[in-house]
Structures are given as structure tokens and as C-alpha cells.
Enzyme design. Structure first.
Site, short mmCIF file in Angstrom:
data_model
loop_
_atom_site.label_atom_id
_atom_site.label_comp_id
_atom_site.label_asym_id
_atom_site.label_seq_id
_atom_site.Cartn_x
_atom_site.Cartn_y
_atom_site.Cartn_z
N ALA A 85 40.42 61.34 46.47
CA ALA A 85 39.03 61.57 46.86
C ALA A 85 38.88 61.49 48.37
O ALA A 85 39.67 60.84 49.06
CB ALA A 85 38.11 60.56 46.17
N ASP A 130 45.41 47.95 41.98
CA ASP A 130 45.89 48.45 43.28
C ASP A 130 45.47 47.50 44.41
O ASP A 130 45.00 47.93 45.45
CB ASP A 130 45.33 49.85 43.53
#
Length: 695
Positions: free
Chosen positions: A24, A135
Site C-alpha cells: 500500500a 510484523d
């Protein structure tokens, strides 16, 4: 890439792009409904055709939108508009933890612990909502301008209730991934704790523990190699912080902290007791199948330590108010009424099912039991007395006093390791306790410096012997030399002579000549431990080149000149010129002397030679482009007005006896609208101007 000014969802105005990730682009936007600035994450076009991925993106965004916490970058909205899938988030002005580490080289222990507490608090908030981040890394931790630490980018997180497995294209950064994540196994809260441990390791040392030529080689290290202790590079690291990092990064997930709450409690205690031995981190046993038999004394000490830790976790400390908001306190008040109600229900159902007869039955049973005991006691007493047993006992068998345990000698412990000292004390049934941990140039890390009571003193059994334990040699610190601007060889020699380990990294730079040092990490002047690795960022030159002069050259000559400077050319048009002969270049854009990236296209205007004048056709006085100033034959060198606004250019020309007019408007990558790109003398003696128009 979205253009500035467009609206998404008829609400969010795109202002500028501020970043780009794997899946993104992130833009700064304005929410016109609530009148606030936001961050808008827009899914890249590569993923818009993948229906499964889009559904995952939307569901993950919706799950994250329910997570509101001061240590999390909050998600406000998620939507779709004109084929674009977007997520609206809190806009945080600050710096990523990764950039902060690179800027400082390595963080102090107190700063590492403080940032870690806030980071773990944010992760805990997600875990409480059954969201695994997957993450955690310094790039996804933001430190705001007011010092608040926030966890961001839940783009690949998903609710733990989902049955889908994570796909490889959204796998977290391999330098911070847990062993179970690397092998494709189940990922849970303890996987985020592992990644947080790697992040703490990088904060305190300035680099990740494992690196390699490929992601595969790094992943294999996470699977097979033990995390090196940070004390090898940072000898002054507090003992408690070292233990916390090593516990977070255990290969076996069951040996790590089982929740972020446990991690937060140990981090807080590390602030007030940095050298304390309170981290419950059992030693790793290869194979894990061997049964270890402990002595009763060892079991007693371990149980004592566990009880101590349990008592500690029940206490409040002074750091709660600093790092936790009362609105996020997880401690629930004990509900006495609820317990009493449960107890009443239990009592009512013990008897015949309706609560009747239970009390009467209990009383009868008790009376019968007491009667039997009393009668049996009386019978036994009468038999013993009739046989004269008490008289014989008092005459023939003298009462022995209970033997008292004799004092034992304290063994000599100085110079032994902690394990050796514990074993020696256990042989004499003595306890072990640490009164202090301190630096020592004489004793290695973990060895006993002194003891109390001293060797050969007589003490009672089970006395605790207090010892002082070495944390290693006294740390020698030095300032990193400032070598910016020096040659690579000169800088390396200076660093080596000062006891630093040197690593060179090449970087492009427009201002620093090739072979000279741009900067260092840690930066020059920063005080670090002697022997620390210092990275020299050495310039490999600029990616930009100087634009050569093309005026007066033919197209063929210009092509050769540009090729020699790794540029290319293109004809922008042709014009008449009284000064430049036909076929040669009149003007160019960008101008000569400017620095531009390699392979930039330089546009130029070619002369068509002098234009034949029709003397019988006078100049049209109503021509809107005719200058308001009278035409004057050039009497000298025409002044240069390139780069001037149109109004200033006309005034400058008029002051020198020339008149000017606009002959063309062009877009320009180097000029703002309304400024002169180039100039030339026209057939009638006026100065023709080409003006920028980027609208």
C-alpha cells in the site's frame, strides 16, 4: 499514485504522499467531516484484482479498527471508492524507531526499557482483542514528537479466531520473524513477543542479531542458531535486561514470556533493580528430554524464588503512573456478592437436591464420631494404667533430649562461578543469595568477588550466604572520532587506532566527493564502548550530472555531447533567429550548469535561420503580444532574463532599450508558472520569451 486534491469516500482529501510499503501507499489526508488530519493507506494496484487478498485486507482493517489505545496507531475507517481500497488511520508526527536507532547508533539501557514498556503495552492491547501483529519491528514502531511510542501497521495482522493461514507474500520482515513463523507453523502472541525481543536487541546493540546474504539464510539462523547474548557487544548492559531479551527470544515458544503482561512487569522492575536476578528464565537443555533430579535444598530455593516473584507481581510500583493509563488497567475488582451467591447455591445443592436435611445430617455424624473417639480413649487409658506401663517408662527409659544440629563451616566461594558456589553451599546445607552485582577487572562475569559470612566461619545449617557477583570488566568508553569529509583510508586508520571495529558502506551523495566519508554510525562525538563496530558511510559520488551547454551546436553535435554525460536530447521545436544560424540550437531546458539525474532528457529549440521581412506589411499595432515599449535596435548585448518573472523580464529589457513579448507558453519541470524559460531575438528586433505554464 493518487493526485493531490482528490477525495475518497466524499470525505477524505488526499494532500500528499508520505510513504510506501509492500502492499500500500500512505498519504497525508484531511477528514473534512471531523476536520482533522489523517493518514490514508491505499492498496496498490497489484493487489486490487485479488479478491481473496482484498477480503483479507478489509477484514483485517475492520478488526484493527476496533483497537483503540494510546500506544497503538489507531484505525478510524476502511472503505472502497472508484476501485480503490483504503484504510484511514491516526496521523502521527514523529520518527520510526528504526530511524531513531540509526540516528543514535545504539540506545541506553534506560531508554531501551522505557520504549520497550510502551511497545509491549501497545502489543498487549492488540492481544487483548485477539489480534496478532505478526510484523513487530522497529520500522513499525513510531516515536511521536511528544515522546509517545506507538505500534503501527496492522496491515498483515489478523484475528486469532480466523482459520486461514498467513500467505508468504505478507510474511513479516525476516530479520525479526519468530522460528515458528519462519517454518510456517502456528503464530500466536508469543511470536510477537519474540519479535519484540529482537527489536530490544537492536535497540541496545544498534543492529539485529542475525544477518545474511538472503532472506533464507537469515530465516535458517532464526531456526537453528541461538541468539547471541547482547552483553558480548555491550558489556555494561544491566543483567536483568540481558535476561529479559534472552527470554523473549527463546527458540521454544513455551520458554518465552507467555504474555505481554509478564514482560511488562519484568521491564518495569528492571528500571528499579537493573542487576536483579528476578527473571524466571530456565536454562536451555539441548534435546529437552533428559530428566534432571534436584536436591531438596534446590527445590526449596527454586520454590522460594517462585514465591518471591509471585509476591512481586502483586505489588504496585512507582512506574505504573508513568507508563500505564488508568483506563487500560486490566486488574478486576473481586466481587464478594458474586462469590457469596455462588456459595449459597453450592450449599443448597449439597443435600437432597432441595437443600433440606443437610445440617441435621452433619450434626448427627459429628456426635457419633466424637462419642466413638472418647470411649476408645478411655478404654486404652484404663488398660495401660492397669499394666503399670507409666511407672516402668519413668524408671527404665530416660527421656532423651532432641539433638541439636551442629554448626557447619562456610566453604570458600571466591573465584567460583554462581553454579559452582551453589553446589558447594548445597553440600553443607547452606543457602545462596546475591547481595550485589558489580564490575570487576579481576574476576570474570558471573564469578564470586566476595562472600559474607567469610570462609571457614561457623554458622547454623540453612544459613543464607550472601555473595557479590562480578558483571565483568570495567567498561571503557570512548568518543567516536569525527571523520566526516576525510578519505576512506584516513578514516579507517583513525577508527582502528582508537580501538573501534570498522565497516564500510557505500552511498550516493550529491555534495560529497567520491571516496570521502559522508557520516558514521554511531555519529562522531558520541561516547560508546571501546571495540564497538562503527559504520563508515563513504560517498560513491552523485547520481546527478551537470547539464552541458548546447547553444550554437547542431543536433548531431548535441547528441554526442549529451551521450558523453549520460544524458539524452529531444527537439522541442524550431524558431527563426537572427543570431544563430540555421540548424543550430538556440536554447535548451534544463539550462546549462544545472545538476540533473543521469538519463534525463534535455529538450532544445533549433534555429530556422533569419526570417525574411515583408517591408510593405507594417507591424499590427493591435497585436496583443507587442510590447508596450517602443522597438529599439539592439545597441549591445541583450540582457539575460531567464529565470525571471514575466513582469520583471519586460522591465529589465525596457530599461536596456529593448522590447519583449511572449511567443510561447510551455510546461517546465524546473520553473514555476509565470517565469521565463528561454529568450531569443526576433526578426523585428524584439526579444521573444518562452514562459513556463504548468497549469
Amino acid at each position: 499514485m493518487l493526485k493531490e486534491g482528490i477525495f475518497l469516500g466524499k470525505r477524505y482529501e488526499i494532500l500528499e504522499r508520505v510513504g510506501s510499503g509492500g502492499m500500500a501507499d500512505v498519504y497525508k489526508g484531511k477528514d473534512h467531516k471531523l476536520n482533522r488530519f489523517v493518514a490514508v493507506k491505499v492498496l496498490k494496484s497489484d493487489y486490487r484484482s485479488d479478491e481473496i487478498f482484498i477480503q483479507k485486507f478489509l477484514s483485517e482493517a475492520q478488526a484493527a479498527a476496533g483497537l483503540m489505545h494510546p500506544n497503538v496507531v489507531n484505525v478510524y475507517d476502511v472503505g472502497q471508492d472508484r476501485g480503490l481500497y483504503y484504510m484511514v488511520m491516526e496521523l502521527v508526527e514523529g520518527i520510526t524507531l528504526k530511524d531513531y536507532i540509526e540516528k543514535k547508533g545504539q540506545l541506553s539501557s534506560n531508554e531501551t526499557i522505557s520504549i520497550s514498556i510502551q511497545m509491549a503495552t501497545g502489543i498487549k492491547a492488540a492481544h487483548d482483542q485477539h489480534i496478532i501483529h505478526r510484523d513487530i519491528k522497529p520500522q513499525n514502531i513510531i516515536i511521536s514528537k511528544d515522546g509517545k511510542v506507538k505500534v503501527t501497521d496492522f496491515g498483515i495482522a489478523r484475528a486469532t479466531t480466523s482459520t486461514q493461514t498467513i500467505s508468504t507474500n505478507v510474511m513479516g520482515s525476516v530479520h525479526y520473524t519468530s522460528p515458528e513463523h519462519a517454518r510456517g507453523g502456528n503464530v500466536d502472541e508469543k511470536s510477537d513477543i519474540y519479535s519484540a525481543g529482537i527489536t530490544m536487541y537492536e535497540m541496545i546493540t544498534g543492529h539485529v542479531p542475525f544477518d545474511g546474504d538472503s532472506t533464507v539464510s537469515v530465516a535458517i539462523k532464526h531456526l537453528q542458531e541461538e541468539i547471541p547474548s547482547p552483553v558480548k557487544e555491550v558489556p555494561e548492559i544491566p543483567y536483568s535486561l540481558e535476561c529479559i531479551i534472552l527470554k523473549c527470544t527463546q527458540k521454544n515458544a513455551e520458554r518465552r514470556y507467555q504474555s505481554c503482561q509478564e514482560l511488562i512487569m519484568d521491564l518495569k522492575r528492571a528500571l528499579v533493580d537493573p542487576d536483579g536476578d528476578f527473571v524466571n528464565n530456565p536454562d536451555y537443555v539441548p534435546g529437552g528430554d533428559e530428566t534432571v533430579v534436584m536436591s531438596e535444598e534446590e527445590q526449596r530455593r527454586i520454590q522460594s524464588r517462585n514465591n518471591y516473584q509471585q509476591d512481586y507481581y502483586k505489588e504496585k510500583d512507582d512506574y505504573d503512573d508513568r507508563y500505564e493509563d488508568d483506563d487500560y488497567d486490566d486488574d478486576d475488582d473481586y466481587d464478594d456478592d458474586e462469590y457469596d451467591e455462588y456459595e449459597d447455591d453450592y450449599e443448597r445443592n449439597r443435600g437432597n437436591g432441595d437443600g433440606s436435611g443437610s445440617v441435621l445430617s452433619t450434626i448427627l455424624k459429628t456426635i457419633v464420631a466424637l462419642a466413638i473417639i472418647v470411649i476408645a480413649g478411655m478404654v486404652i487409658f484404663m488398660i495401660v494404667r492397669s499394666e503399670g506401663f507409666f511407672e516402668k517408662l519413668s524408671i527404665d527409659t530416660p527421656i532423651k533430649e532432641e539433638a541439636e544440629a551442629e554448626p557447619v563451616s562456610v566453604p570458600y566461594l571466591i573465584g567460583l562461578t554462581e553454579d559452582q558456589a551453589k553446589a558447594e553451599l548445597s553440600k553443607s546445607n547452606l543457602g545462596y543469595g546475591v547481595s550485589e552485582r558489580t564490575q570487576s577487572d579481576e574476576f570474570a562475569r558471573g564469578e564470586i568477588i566476595s562472600q559474607s559470612p567469610g570462609a571457614d566461619e561457623k554458622v547454623d545449617v540453612n544459613t543464607e550466604i550472601k555473595v557479590v557477583v562480578s558483571t565483568g570488566k570495567t567498561v571503557q568508553k570512548k568518543q567516536v572520532p569525527n571523520v566526516a569529509g576525510k578519505s576512506e583510508i584516513e578514516a579507517k586508520n583513525e577508527m582502528s587506532n582508537n580501538g573501534f571495529v570498522v565497516e564500510v558502506e557505500q552511498r550516493e551523495d550529491d555534495n560529497v566527493p567520491i571516496g570521502q566519508v559522508i557520516s558514521t554510525a554511531p555519529a562522531g562525538g558520541v561516547e560508546v564502548v571501546e571495540g564497538t563496530k562503527v559504520i563508515l558511510y563513504v560517498s560513491k559520488g552523485s547520481d546527478k550530472v551537470d547539464v552541458p551547454t548546447l547553444r550554437g551546436y547542431t543536433k548531431e553535435e548535441a547528441a554526442n555531447i549529451l551521450a558523453g554525460t549520460q544524458l539524452s536530447g529531444s527537439i522541442a521545436g524550431e524558431e527563426f533567429s537572427d543570431e544563430i544560424e540555421e540548424g543550430k540550437i538556440i536554447s535548451q531546458d534544463p539550462a546549462a550548469g544545472q545538476k540533473v539525474p543521469k538519463n534525463t532528457i534535455i529538450t532544445y529549440v533549433v534555429s530556422k535561420g533569419k526570417e525574411d521581412k515583408d517591408e510593405e506589411d507594417p507591424e499590427d499595432p493591435d497585436d496583443p503580444f507587442t510590447s508596450v515599449y517602443p522597438n529599439v535596435s539592439p545597441s549591445g548585448e541583450v540582457p539575460s532574463v531567464r529565470g525571471r518573472s514575466l513582469e520583471d523580464a519586460l522591465d529589465i529589457l525596457a530599461s536596456e532599450g529593448y522590447s519583449g513579448r511572449v511567443v510561447e507558453y510551455q510546461s517546465s519541470s524546473t520553473m514555476v508558472s509565470g517565469y521565463v524559460i528561454s529568450q531569443s531575438v526576433l526578426y523585428d528586433g524584439t526579444i521573444g520569451l518562452i514562459v513556463s505554464d504548468n497549469n
